[in-house]
Design a protein around this motif. Structure first.
Motif, PDB file in Angstrom:
ATOM      1  N   TYR A   7      99.976 -40.252  51.731  1.00 37.36           N
ATOM      2  CA  TYR A   7     101.461 -40.130  51.889  1.00 37.36           C
ATOM      3  C   TYR A   7     102.135 -39.481  50.900  1.00 37.36           C
ATOM      4  CZ  TYR A   7     106.397 -40.607  53.485  1.00 37.36           C
ATOM      5  OH  TYR A   7     107.536 -40.296  53.871  1.00 37.36           O
ATOM      6  N   HIS A   8     102.141 -40.293  49.854  1.00 33.15           N
ATOM      7  CA  HIS A   8     102.728 -39.786  48.453  1.00 33.15           C
ATOM      8  C   HIS A   8     102.160 -38.346  48.017  1.00 33.15           C
ATOM      9  CE1 HIS A   8     105.597 -42.878  48.539  1.00 33.15           C
ATOM     10  NE2 HIS A   8     104.482 -43.886  48.442  1.00 33.15           N
ATOM     11  N   GLU A   9     100.690 -38.295  48.235  1.00 36.91           N
ATOM     12  CA  GLU A   9     100.116 -36.760  47.816  1.00 36.91           C
ATOM     13  C   GLU A   9     100.794 -35.798  48.728  1.00 36.91           C
ATOM     14  OE1 GLU A   9      95.833 -38.514  46.581  1.00 36.91           O
ATOM     15  OE2 GLU A   9      95.999 -37.497  48.554  1.00 36.91           O
ATOM     16  N   GLU A  56     103.779 -35.839  50.153  1.00 36.58           N
ATOM     17  CA  GLU A  56     105.206 -35.647  49.686  1.00 36.58           C
ATOM     18  C   GLU A  56     105.148 -34.453  48.818  1.00 36.58           C
ATOM     19  OE1 GLU A  56     108.287 -39.151  49.400  1.00 36.58           O
ATOM     20  OE2 GLU A  56     106.615 -39.441  48.230  1.00 36.58           O
ATOM     21  N   LYS A  57     104.137 -34.077  47.903  1.00 33.81           N
ATOM     22  CA  LYS A  57     104.200 -33.345  46.768  1.00 33.81           C
ATOM     23  C   LYS A  57     103.489 -32.019  47.058  1.00 33.81           C
ATOM     24  CE  LYS A  57     104.039 -37.076  43.280  1.00 33.81           C
ATOM     25  NZ  LYS A  57     103.233 -37.230  41.992  1.00 33.81           N
ATOM     26  N   GLU A  58     102.570 -32.099  47.866  1.00 37.12           N
ATOM     27  CA  GLU A  58     101.534 -31.074  48.297  1.00 37.12           C
ATOM     28  C   GLU A  58     102.069 -30.391  49.457  1.00 37.12           C
ATOM     29  OE1 GLU A  58      97.689 -32.688  48.533  1.00 37.12           O
ATOM     30  OE2 GLU A  58      97.618 -33.435  46.695  1.00 37.12           O
ATOM     31  N   ASN A  59     102.283 -31.125  50.453  1.00 36.58           N
ATOM     32  CA  ASN A  59     102.392 -30.481  51.904  1.00 36.58           C
ATOM     33  C   ASN A  59     103.498 -31.323  52.828  1.00 36.58           C
ATOM     34  OD1 ASN A  59     102.368 -29.396  54.323  1.00 36.58           O
ATOM     35  ND2 ASN A  59     100.037 -29.525  54.435  1.00 36.58           N
ATOM     36  N   PRO A  60     104.891 -31.336  52.577  1.00 37.15           N
ATOM     37  CA  PRO A  60     105.785 -32.123  53.130  1.00 37.15           C
ATOM     38  C   PRO A  60     106.002 -31.617  54.527  1.00 37.15           C
ATOM     39  CG  PRO A  60     106.934 -30.732  51.438  1.00 37.15           C
ATOM     40  CD  PRO A  60     105.436 -30.619  51.395  1.00 37.15           C
TER      41      PRO A  60
END
Length: 327
Positions: free
Chosen positions: A212-214, A216-220
């Protein structure tokens, strides 16, 4: 537990043995309403003082505490049409130096327990222990308050499926329909040197919160799409998984994704129907297992003492987890 021991002197029944117990009854053969007609807590009954004390003696070593609660602000857009947290602070009228919190949220939007009033068996249209769905709105039977009053405390076991899969060349996206098989979970336990005990609280790390937190940065945009069309890794819906989860006699089970079981479902039925509706086994979802996994890996120890204080909400369907692990 005394009544159960009286009815099952050879020990708690296996899933296969339940079919004989339920022969001639108008319930599915897997029905385990075995704790008495007035029971409201299901497998939390396994957390006897003896079991809790044994877990305390074996697991509490140095006092390290790990929170298992994801921030209330996550997920920002919950799946399954649930509303996100609305939180504001107001100045109290008594003084400009006094403040109060106000929360408006779905109890199942973040780190939470599915209680026994959340999901029944859809084939017979009954909740746990023969509770009629219409009575959910008019009584407090099987409410989360009963589990709150008992308390959740005992030996926790983490199966770090995500780490095991990557270590063994089986990487996957937690935001996919990857199904964890019963054989794989047993392989994870063997690899970690874990043996299960009756009354364990099972936690399975599938890696959803990390992913989820990846995203958030990579592909919201992917997170937005997942809220509308959920897809998450989780335990498989199979007879083998039913047998594993039932016969191991976990007091509760939990994972780190919005659905403990793989989603979308891969059979005609949901595991929720059996865990909650037929066995009285509460389900934790979106439990934050990231720091716990780090601590377990550092110690090379995947068992610990765990406690949780669900909301004392009469007739409540579910609750924030309020869970901690202790080493």
């Amino acid at each position: 537990m005394d009544n159960v021991k009286k009815n099952f002197p050879k020990g708690l029944p296996t899933l296969a043995e339940l079919a004989e117990v339920n022969k001639g009854k108008d319930v599915p053969p897997e029905t385990a309403w075995i704790w008495g007609e007035e029971d409201d807590i299901g497998r939390i009954n396994l957390l006897t003082p003896e079991v809790v004390r044994a877990a305390q003696e074996s697991e509490l070593k140095d006092g390290k505490v790990v929170s298992l609660n994801w921030s209330l602000e996550f997920p920002a857009k919950p799946s399954f049409h649930r509303s996100p947290l609305k939180h504001h602070i107001e100045v109290h009228p008594l003084s400009p130096a006094i403040f109060d919190d106000f929360y408006d949220t779905n109890s199942q939007a973040g780190s939470q327990w599915d209680g026994l009033r959340h999901f029944g068996h859809l084939g017979i249209n009954k909740m746990y222990n023969n509770l009629d769905p219409k009575d959910v709105l008019t009584t407090t039977r099987c409410g989360i308050h009963a589990i709150s009053n008992h308390g959740i405390a005992g030996r926790g076991v983490l199966l770090d499926y995500y780490a095991w899969a990557h270590k063994n060349g089986k990487p996957y996206d937690p935001c996919s329909d990857r199904a964890f098989t019963a054989a794989e979970l047993q392989a994870v336990a063997k690899d970690q040197g874990v043996t299960f005990k009756q009354g364990d609280i099972l936690l399975i790390r599938g890696g959803y919160i990390k992913r989820y937190h990846e995203l958030e940065k990579e592909n919201p945009a992917r997170l937005e799409a997942l809220a509308e069309e959920p897809e998450f890794a989780g335990v498989e819906q199979t007879e083998a998984m039913k047998t594993f989860l039932h016969d191991t006699y976990f007091a509760a089970v939990a994972g780190d994704a919005p659905a403990f079981e793989v989603w979308p479902r891969q059979t005609e039925w949901y595991l929720h129907e059996y865990l909650l509706g037929l066995w009285g086994c509460i389900i934790g979802e979106m439990i934050n297992l990231e720091q716990l996994a780090e601590e377990c890996n550092k110690r090379q120890r995947w068992t610990f003492f765990v406690s949780s204080a669900p909301l004392n909400s009469p007739g409540g369907v579910a609750s924030f987890a309020n869970a901690l692990a202790f080493f």
